[in-house]
Write an enzyme that holds these catalytic residues in place. Sequence first.
Site, PDB file in Angstrom:
ATOM      1  N   TRP A  29       0.832  -1.195   0.000  1.00  0.00           N
ATOM      2  CA  TRP A  29       0.000   0.000   0.000  1.00  0.00           C
ATOM      3  C   TRP A  29       0.874   1.255   0.000  1.00  0.00           C
ATOM      4  CZ3 TRP A  29      -0.621   4.385   2.807  1.00  0.00           C
ATOM      5  CH2 TRP A  29      -1.740   5.164   2.492  1.00  0.00           C
ATOM      6  N   LYS A  36      -0.689   8.350  -4.090  1.00  0.00           N
ATOM      7  CA  LYS A  36      -1.925   8.585  -4.844  1.00  0.00           C
ATOM      8  C   LYS A  36      -3.058   8.975  -3.889  1.00  0.00           C
ATOM      9  CE  LYS A  36      -4.892   6.575  -8.344  1.00  0.00           C
ATOM     10  NZ  LYS A  36      -5.158   5.445  -9.223  1.00  0.00           N
ATOM     11  N   ASN A  37      -3.214   8.238  -2.797  1.00  0.00           N
ATOM     12  CA  ASN A  37      -4.254   8.575  -1.826  1.00  0.00           C
ATOM     13  C   ASN A  37      -4.004   9.933  -1.189  1.00  0.00           C
ATOM     14  OD1 ASN A  37      -5.822   6.321  -2.225  1.00  0.00           O
ATOM     15  ND2 ASN A  37      -4.996   5.197  -0.497  1.00  0.00           N
ATOM     16  N   MET A  80     -25.055   9.908  20.524  1.00  0.00           N
ATOM     17  CA  MET A  80     -24.442  10.154  19.214  1.00  0.00           C
ATOM     18  C   MET A  80     -25.390   9.745  18.090  1.00  0.00           C
ATOM     19  SD  MET A  80     -21.583  11.613  19.647  1.00  0.00           S
ATOM     20  CE  MET A  80     -20.830  11.537  18.038  1.00  0.00           C
ATOM     21  N   GLY A 100      10.630  -3.544  17.636  1.00  0.00           N
ATOM     22  CA  GLY A 100      11.043  -3.747  19.018  1.00  0.00           C
ATOM     23  C   GLY A 100      11.753  -2.574  19.659  1.00  0.00           C
ATOM     24  N   GLY A 102      10.218   0.601  19.963  1.00  0.00           N
ATOM     25  CA  GLY A 102       9.257   1.606  20.407  1.00  0.00           C
ATOM     26  C   GLY A 102       8.771   2.559  19.343  1.00  0.00           C
ATOM     27  N   GLY A 104       6.751   2.000  16.797  1.00  0.00           N
ATOM     28  CA  GLY A 104       5.313   1.841  16.572  1.00  0.00           C
ATOM     29  C   GLY A 104       4.504   2.612  17.601  1.00  0.00           C
ATOM     30  N   TYR A 140      -2.828  -2.467  20.072  1.00  0.00           N
ATOM     31  CA  TYR A 140      -3.781  -1.370  20.250  1.00  0.00           C
ATOM     32  C   TYR A 140      -4.469  -1.439  21.611  1.00  0.00           C
ATOM     33  CZ  TYR A 140      -2.958  -0.158  15.414  1.00  0.00           C
ATOM     34  OH  TYR A 140      -2.360   0.222  14.244  1.00  0.00           O
ATOM     35  N   HIS A 142      -3.207  -2.637  24.327  1.00  0.00           N
ATOM     36  CA  HIS A 142      -2.180  -2.188  25.277  1.00  0.00           C
ATOM     37  C   HIS A 142      -2.128  -0.658  25.354  1.00  0.00           C
ATOM     38  CE1 HIS A 142       1.602  -2.132  27.497  1.00  0.00           C
ATOM     39  NE2 HIS A 142       2.065  -1.268  26.605  1.00  0.00           N
TER      40      HIS A 142
END
Length: 161
Positions: A29, A36-37, A80, A100, A102, A104, A140, A142
């Site tokens: 991607w 492009k996106n 909502m 590993g 950090g 991310g 996520y 975590h």
Amino acid sequence: MGRVTAPEPLSAFHQVAEFVSGEAVLDDWLKQKGLKNQALGAARTFVVCKKDTKQVAGFYSLATGSVNHTEATGNLRRNMPDPIPVIILARLAVDLSFHGKGLGADLLHDAVLRCYRVAENIGVRAIMVHALTEEAKNFYIHHGFKSSQTQQRTLFLRLPQ
């Protein structure tokens, strides 16, 4: 982030050809659709590069979206409309050479802060992510995301009002 640059919008100057995260769908991607996106306004992608280069070390991509009440967690649905406006964390990946370390978590933190700033100016209730793997889902969770009522790998992080 130390060994990488500050996050910046993806541009044609960034080198993506050698980016390998271990998830081919994310790598492809970035290499084939990221710019492009970006140009079309379908998503905004932010990259960090190896220090003193334009070689991408990690990236994340944000887009707008919505989620039906049936998929959202209870605290998101309250008072909502249906559907609920969200920001989609569409992609987040780190090059294998930085796994590993950090990066991310640092990218996620930057994405969340960016989403908080957006939420100060437009109506969005949460950040939504579709985790590709169980490992990603646990990452996520975590970091405070909550699982969807109906979709196993869809998670939400509520934004302040």
